[in-house]
Enzyme design. Structure first.
Site, PDB file in Angstrom:
ATOM      1  N   HIS A 473       0.745  -1.168  -0.146  1.00 49.73           N
ATOM      2  CA  HIS A 473       0.120  -0.013  -0.090  1.00 49.73           C
ATOM      3  C   HIS A 473       0.913   1.372   0.017  1.00 49.73           C
ATOM      4  O   HIS A 473       0.688   2.242  -0.877  1.00 49.73           O
ATOM      5  CB  HIS A 473      -1.020   0.066   1.240  1.00 49.73           C
ATOM      6  CG  HIS A 473      -1.775   1.323   1.306  1.00 49.73           C
ATOM      7  ND1 HIS A 473      -2.971   1.300   0.950  1.00 49.73           N
ATOM      8  CD2 HIS A 473      -1.527   2.332   2.007  1.00 49.73           C
ATOM      9  CE1 HIS A 473      -3.634   2.514   1.176  1.00 49.73           C
ATOM     10  NE2 HIS A 473      -2.593   3.176   1.559  1.00 49.73           N
ATOM     11  N   GLU A 474       1.670   1.399   0.981  1.00 49.22           N
ATOM     12  CA  GLU A 474       2.636   2.564   1.024  1.00 49.22           C
ATOM     13  C   GLU A 474       3.422   2.763  -0.372  1.00 49.22           C
ATOM     14  O   GLU A 474       3.773   3.845  -0.675  1.00 49.22           O
ATOM     15  CB  GLU A 474       3.520   2.559   2.398  1.00 49.22           C
ATOM     16  CG  GLU A 474       2.759   2.750   3.537  1.00 49.22           C
ATOM     17  CD  GLU A 474       1.720   3.565   3.585  1.00 49.22           C
ATOM     18  OE1 GLU A 474       1.749   4.763   2.975  1.00 49.22           O
ATOM     19  OE2 GLU A 474       0.597   3.375   4.082  1.00 49.22           O
ATOM     20  N   HIS A 477       1.747   4.496  -2.866  1.00 46.63           N
ATOM     21  CA  HIS A 477       1.787   6.042  -2.667  1.00 46.63           C
ATOM     22  C   HIS A 477       3.236   6.638  -3.526  1.00 46.63           C
ATOM     23  O   HIS A 477       3.483   7.510  -4.118  1.00 46.63           O
ATOM     24  CB  HIS A 477       1.725   6.503  -1.296  1.00 46.63           C
ATOM     25  CG  HIS A 477       0.542   6.484  -0.609  1.00 46.63           C
ATOM     26  ND1 HIS A 477      -0.608   7.038  -1.104  1.00 46.63           N
ATOM     27  CD2 HIS A 477       0.000   5.783   0.540  1.00 46.63           C
ATOM     28  CE1 HIS A 477      -1.617   6.833  -0.240  1.00 46.63           C
ATOM     29  NE2 HIS A 477      -1.298   6.198   0.510  1.00 46.63           N
ATOM     30  N   HIS A 480       3.043   6.627  -6.858  1.00 43.27           N
ATOM     31  CA  HIS A 480       2.534   7.895  -7.147  1.00 43.27           C
ATOM     32  C   HIS A 480       3.475   9.081  -7.447  1.00 43.27           C
ATOM     33  O   HIS A 480       3.558   9.575  -8.382  1.00 43.27           O
ATOM     34  CB  HIS A 480       1.457   8.336  -6.298  1.00 43.27           C
ATOM     35  CG  HIS A 480       0.486   8.997  -6.660  1.00 43.27           C
ATOM     36  ND1 HIS A 480      -0.779   9.361  -6.110  1.00 43.27           N
ATOM     37  CD2 HIS A 480       0.088   9.582  -8.272  1.00 43.27           C
ATOM     38  CE1 HIS A 480      -1.824   9.982  -6.776  1.00 43.27           C
ATOM     39  NE2 HIS A 480      -1.133  10.259  -8.155  1.00 43.27           N
TER      40      HIS A 480
END
Ligand SMILES: [Zn+2]
Length: 688
Positions: A473-474, A477, A480
């Site tokens: 998940h992290e 980011h 991104h």
């Protein structure tokens, strides 16, 4: 005579852009006092830059106003990028002192800019003519975003209104700092002490050792169970001693709710001042202000989505409770909230033959990272990761990788800081040290923080399945941020509306259990054997187990967040704990067995983070996420073509285009909520 403006001394490493590769901050030479000096001088520098914009004799243009503003504050940004990360990851008494000193100054600084009527007049003029000056789409959007920022910050208020707004922002910033600091200190104080190892029955040998280390680090005898941020504590899954379970649970749900670090008055005051500020800005509530700058747009839209999920999630949680009551009854136990995780795990093991605790030997941190997370990013996006042991982080735990693209061109740096330690805030997150921007010629430098327990000396670090998901998940980011290819730093990477920012990170979770990825990284730490196929199937089959609980605890926190930010200045809040109870009851989510994922006094996201009235964002983005997972699957899953499409149309554009338009560009239509409702087992009660 005004006092001379603070300046930055030439030997301050933050004075100039870093000379290190990718402008990685030169951490070795940066002391906290350098940060403080650069923050103070950075604010002064930006004020003089703004004064020059306002004082210009030329008529306002994009270049001399909006672009000049976008370029301003370079020193301040540099200082914040370093100090903000240090305050989260390696907080000390001195860091906290500087935070307390800077927070009100920073709030005043922002207000001095956002509430400068002459500056707003120039932005307003550029905004009025934005379509007539040959600006490209990203520049037009930059003008529109600045205009909205200023309007939402009160630029249209009269002088008395601006003065009151400044006071409110000042006090709010101090209160947020107090909330965060109270929480950190109260959580540390509430760590549960255990005298006798026998009470820790159920924990693994290494977990017992880590509890002993935690105690020793604070010069205490025996063992210490530190609290993690959300209500649920992972040890509750395993502890066989029911009374210790109760103690851990109660320490968690009552933290910062009394005594020296009581956050009740802080939370209530924050909510009231936000309500007053909203009214001043011409909105009904703080939630309305927040939603004006979101993809959801209105409180109605948020209410409709949440309300559509409540009945089914309450029913699903109750169905789970029934099963747990039976399991507990076999032990002669009447199910209480502190028993939920323990029996839930027992049922999962019995019904689905998945013992999640037993999976850890397959999830060795470095293998998960390099052979799982990095590998998926290479297969999808062509990114490669090379360790840079020559580059130093801000703490010995931090490791640095250089990222390059499929053509071998350098992209940026990825920093990993994975271990829990005193002085690091709870949870997991991504942030940036350098934001990608073509205007400034800066590459992205991003960092992931997790709170994984340390292994005993010489032992490998093993993750839980949850931690594996968190890492993916992290890293979503981080992708991104690393994929960003925008002109203006205002739009870089994760600079998208709050209810969109979790979407790419949630999508990246899909690769954690993707067969080709999993087979590559999930190898037994001692034998090298892959995770047996039957176990993988069982994990999949068990996915819906506990979803009632997870959805309900999340919805309860979300509805609590909305309740705090729907009050008006006249609302009689009373005791915040009672207010919380009334709010949960009114929303139909009050459950003695399923407390909110965060209670008021430790709801850091909304009182000391950026998620006020925005905690709904996680499930809002999950609608986009679940629908995108379908899109990947429809198109053959883990393929470079899919990754490139997602990266170029969505990840790389950051906030430079309308986010939902970027979603449509990939998906070919608006998001369908069906996949999310199916994923969470909510379909029967909802008309999708
Ligand atoms: Zn996230």
């Amino acid at each position: 005579m005004p006092a001379p403006a603070p300046t930055v001394s030439p030997d301050n490493p933050l004075a100039e852009p870093s000379p290190l590769p990718f402008q990685l901050p030169p951490f070795a030479g940066i002391a906290l006092e350098h940060c403080r000096e650069a923050l103070l001088a950075g604010m002064a520098e930006q004020r003089s830059e703004v004064a020059a914009i306002v004082g210009s004799a030329e008529p306002p243009t994009f270049e001399n106003t909006v672009l000049a503003l976008e370029r301003s504050g370079a020193l301040l940004h540099r200082a914040w990028a370093v100090f903000g990360n240090l305050a989260s990851s390696v907080s000390t008494p001195r860091t906290r002192e500087i935070e307390r000193e800077i927070a009100p100054l920073e709030a005043a600084h922002d207000d001095a800019i956002r509430l400068d009527p002459a500056l707003f007049a120039r932005i307003d003029a550029v905004h009025a003519n934005r379509d007539d000056n040959g600006l490209d789409a990203e520049a037009i959007r930059l003008v529109e975003r600045y205009h909205l920022d200023f309007v939402l910050s009160g630029a249209r208020l009269d002088e008395a209104g601006r003065a009151r707004l400044t006071e409110l922002n000042q006090e709010l910033s101090e209160l947020s700092t107090s909330f965060g600091q109270n929480l950190q200190l109260a959580s540390e104080a509430a760590a549960v002490r255990v005298a006798d190892a026998a009470e820790l029955a159920g924990l693994s040998e290494e977990e017992v050792a880590s509890a002993a280390t935690a105690a020793a680090e604070r010069s205490l005898e025996g063992y210490l169970l530190p609290l993690l941020l959300p209500t649920g504590q992972p040890v509750l899954v395993k502890l066989r001693d029911r009374d210790l379970r109760r103690r851990v649970f109660e320490a968690s749900v009552h933290r910062a709710a009394s005594g020296e670090h009581d956050n009740r008055p802080v939370a209530a005051r924050i909510a009231r001042l936000r309500a007053e500020r909203a009214r001043l800005l011409g909105f009904d509530t703080h939630a309305d202000v927040v939603l004006a700058d979101s993809t959801a747009r209105t409180t109605d839209a948020v209410d409709r989505m949440l309300a559509s999920m409540v009945p089914a999630s309450v029913a699903n949680a109750e169905a789970e409770a029934e099963i747990l009551r039976e399991a507990a009854a076999r032990d002669g136990v009447e199910l209480a909230a502190w028993d939920w995780a323990f029996y839930s795990e027992q049922v999962r093991t019995e019904r689905y033959a998945v013992d999640t605790a037993a999976l850890r030997p397959w999830f060795e941190l470095d293998r998960v990272l390099v052979d799982g997370v990095f590998r998926a990013a290479e297969l999808l996006y062509g990114f490669r990761f090379a360790p840079r042991p020559d580059l130093q982080g801000y703490h010995p735990d931090v490791r640095v990788w250089e990222v390059s693209d499929a053509a071998g061109s350098p992209v940026g740096l990825y920093l990993g800081d994975f271990h829990a330690r005193e002085g690091k805030r709870g949870g997991a997150w991504m942030s940036s040290f350098v934001r990608q921007s073509r205007l400034l010629g800066t590459p992205p430098v991003v960092v992931n923080n997790l709170n994984v327990s340390r292994a005993a000396a010489g032992q490998p670090v093993l993750l839980t399945l949850d931690e594996v998901n968190t890492l993916f998940h992290e890293f979503g980011h981080a992708l991104h941020g690393l994929s960003s290819a925008v002109t203006y730093p205002r739009f870089s990477g994760t600079s998208v509306p709050r209810d969109f920012v979790e979407f790419p990170s949630q999508v990246n979770e899909m690769w954690a259990l993707w067969p080709e990825v999993l087979a590559h990284y999930a190898r037994h730490v001692d034998t090298g054997d892959p995770l047996p196929a039957a176990v993988v199937e069982a994990i999949d089959a068990a996915k819906l187990w506990g979803e009632g609980f997870r959805t309900l605890e999340y919805l309860a926190a979300t509805l609590l967040d909305q309740a705090w930010h729907r009050i008006t200045p006249e609302t009689e809040v009373g005791d915040p704990v009672d207010f919380e109870q009334r709010a949960l009851e009114a929303a139909g989510v009050a459950s003695p067995l399923v407390p909110p994922r965060y209670r008021t006094t430790y709801f850091q996201h909304i009182f000391a983070g950026g998620y006020a009235a925005g905690y709904y964002s996680y499930i809002w983005s999950e609608v986009l996420d679940a629908d995108t997972v379908e899109w990947f699957k429809e198109n053959g899953g883990l393929r470079r073509e899919n990754g490139d499409e997602f990266r170029t149309k969505l990840l790389s554009v950051g906030g430079s285009v309308d986010p939902l338009a970027a979603f449509r560009a990939v998906r070919g239509r608006d998001a369908d909520p069906g996949p999310l409702l199916r994923r969470r087992g909510l379909i029967p009660a909802v008309q999708a």
